[in-house]
Design an enzyme around this catalytic site. Structure first.
Site, PDB file in Angstrom:
ATOM      1  N   GLY A 167      -0.204   4.430   0.076  1.00 53.93           N
ATOM      2  CA  GLY A 167      -0.999   5.579   0.488  1.00 53.93           C
ATOM      3  C   GLY A 167      -1.803   6.157  -0.657  1.00 53.93           C
ATOM      4  O   GLY A 167      -2.400   5.418  -1.455  1.00 53.93           O
ATOM      5  N   ALA A 168      -1.805   7.473  -0.775  1.00 57.07           N
ATOM      6  CA  ALA A 168      -2.587   8.143  -1.812  1.00 57.07           C
ATOM      7  C   ALA A 168      -2.092   7.832  -3.213  1.00 57.07           C
ATOM      8  O   ALA A 168      -2.808   8.057  -4.198  1.00 57.07           O
ATOM      9  CB  ALA A 168      -2.554   9.650  -1.578  1.00 57.07           C
TER      10      ALA A 168
ATOM     11  N   GLY B 177      -6.458  -0.192   4.465  1.00 64.13           N
ATOM     12  CA  GLY B 177      -5.522  -1.227   4.044  1.00 64.13           C
ATOM     13  C   GLY B 177      -6.084  -2.625   4.264  1.00 64.13           C
ATOM     14  O   GLY B 177      -5.845  -3.546   3.468  1.00 64.13           O
ATOM     15  N   ASP B 178      -6.852  -2.793   5.328  1.00 63.66           N
ATOM     16  CA  ASP B 178      -7.471  -4.087   5.609  1.00 63.66           C
ATOM     17  C   ASP B 178      -8.548  -4.404   4.578  1.00 63.66           C
ATOM     18  O   ASP B 178      -8.681  -5.546   4.134  1.00 63.66           O
ATOM     19  CB  ASP B 178      -8.067  -4.086   7.012  1.00 63.66           C
ATOM     20  CG  ASP B 178      -7.066  -3.628   8.058  1.00 63.66           C
ATOM     21  OD1 ASP B 178      -5.882  -3.962   7.927  1.00 63.66           O
ATOM     22  OD2 ASP B 178      -7.470  -2.908   8.994  1.00 63.66           O
TER      23      ASP B 178
ATOM     24  N   SER C 162       0.854  -1.186   0.000  1.00 67.05           N
ATOM     25  CA  SER C 162       0.000   0.000   0.000  1.00 67.05           C
ATOM     26  C   SER C 162       0.889   1.235   0.000  1.00 67.05           C
ATOM     27  O   SER C 162       1.686   1.426   0.923  1.00 67.05           O
ATOM     28  CB  SER C 162      -0.909   0.007   1.240  1.00 67.05           C
ATOM     29  OG  SER C 162      -1.805  -1.078   1.204  1.00 67.05           O
TER      30      SER C 162
END
Length: 319
Positions: A222-223, A253-254, A220
């Site tokens: 982020g943006a 994220g989950d 991940s």
């Protein structure tokens, strides 16, 4: 069925506030109480998508009883492992611009028998699981090698395993060859011990984790989006979310991991599902998990032409 393991679950209270001012009395404009913990959120997202999930976790005291009650209300099968200590309670303060301030309690200390009971509960449900998602920090009483034991146990049962943790717990589990690991930018930087400034830096770091034993890395960023580095190839996925639509990134994220696993857990289609779920989650309050009606798959772009030179908006740094 997707089996989730949350060694340190929580009861999460999220307050929406106009602005965070230290030393002042803050009046919330919204409030939610949700069952928390990364694996718990994966189960909630899987259930919201209409799939079966079983959530294994240690639960104790009144907060633990409320976590179980809330999960049952979301049609999630809970496999609780009773522990003497009370389940922790966490607080999150969400501002209108998406800024989130979190206060996470340490949680109870698990005894050796409680640790063994937790492993036994996972083993009991593993045969019917298509994926096992082991997520979050370890509670006091469990050493970093505990996740490695769980990975080995899962593979012995023939199950595929996804691991979402960080630091020594992540590194010690890599030798067991988890099928997927899911770090964010900072966790990825911490794992390789250097800053990450570009998407290309993140790709190289993910390749290093694969060389240490990870089957695939779902990172991940982020943006900026998400990155999948796997034996079949490398893909980059993104979905722009206007700032005014962002309400909370708790559990985003989950939700992404849940979307990825529910879509098969490999390849660009699974990455697209992960991006769509993560983008939908940040548009919802607290740690509400998206349903299929919340998804906007047309807004997702997945490409094998990875923008290696693109600077990361949220650059990763080792802690």
């Amino acid at each position: 069925m997707i089996l989730t393991v949350t060694p340190n679950p929580s009861l999460d209270r999220t307050y929406e506030i106009p602005d965070l001012e230290r030393g002042e009395v803050l009046r919330a404009t919204g409030e939610r109480v949700d069952p928390g913990g990364k694996g718990v959120n994966v189960s909630r997202a899987v259930a919201a998508a209409g799939h079966r999930t079983v959530a294994v976790m240690p639960l104790g005291g009144a907060p633990g009883a409320l976590v179980a009650e809330l999960l049952a209300g979301e049609r999630i099968e809970v496999a609780p492992v009773p522990v003497a200590g009370a389940t922790r309670s966490n607080i999150a303060l969400a501002e209108p611009d998406g800024t989130l301030t979190k206060i996470n309690a340490p949680g109870p200390r698990l005894t050796a028998p409680e640790s063994w009971s937790l492993l036994a509960a996972v083993a009991a449900h593993s045969p019917s699981a298509s994926w096992i998602a082991c997520c979050g920090s370890l509670p006091r009483g469990l050493t970093p090698s505990w996740y490695g034991e769980l990975v080995a146990q899962a593979h012995e049962s023939g199950a595929r395993i996804a691991l979402d943790t960080s630091g020594p717990s992540l590194l010690s589990a890599l030798s067991g060859r988890p099928d997927v690991v899911k770090p964010n930018t900072d966790e990825l930087a911490e794992a390789v011990g250097r800053p990450l400034a570009t998407v290309g830096d993140a790709v190289k770091a993910a390749e290093e984790l694969r060389s240490l034993g990870a089957g695939a890395v779902l990172a991940s960023l982020g943006a900026d989006g998400q990155l999948l580095v796997s034996p079949a190839g490398t893909w980059f996925g993104s979905a722009a979310v206007a700032a005014e639509r962002i309400r909370s990134n708790v559990g985003a994220g989950d939700a992404s991991l849940a979307g990825f696993l529910a879509a098969g857990g490999e390849g660009p289609d699974a990455l697209a599902a992960a991006v769509a779920h993560g983008a939908a989650a940040v548009r919802l309050p607290g740690s509400v998990m998206p349903t299929p009606s919340d998804l906007e798959p047309a807004a997702v772009l997945v490409t094998a032409d990875v923008p290696l030179d693109r600077a990361l908006t949220e650059q990763g740094s080792p802690r």
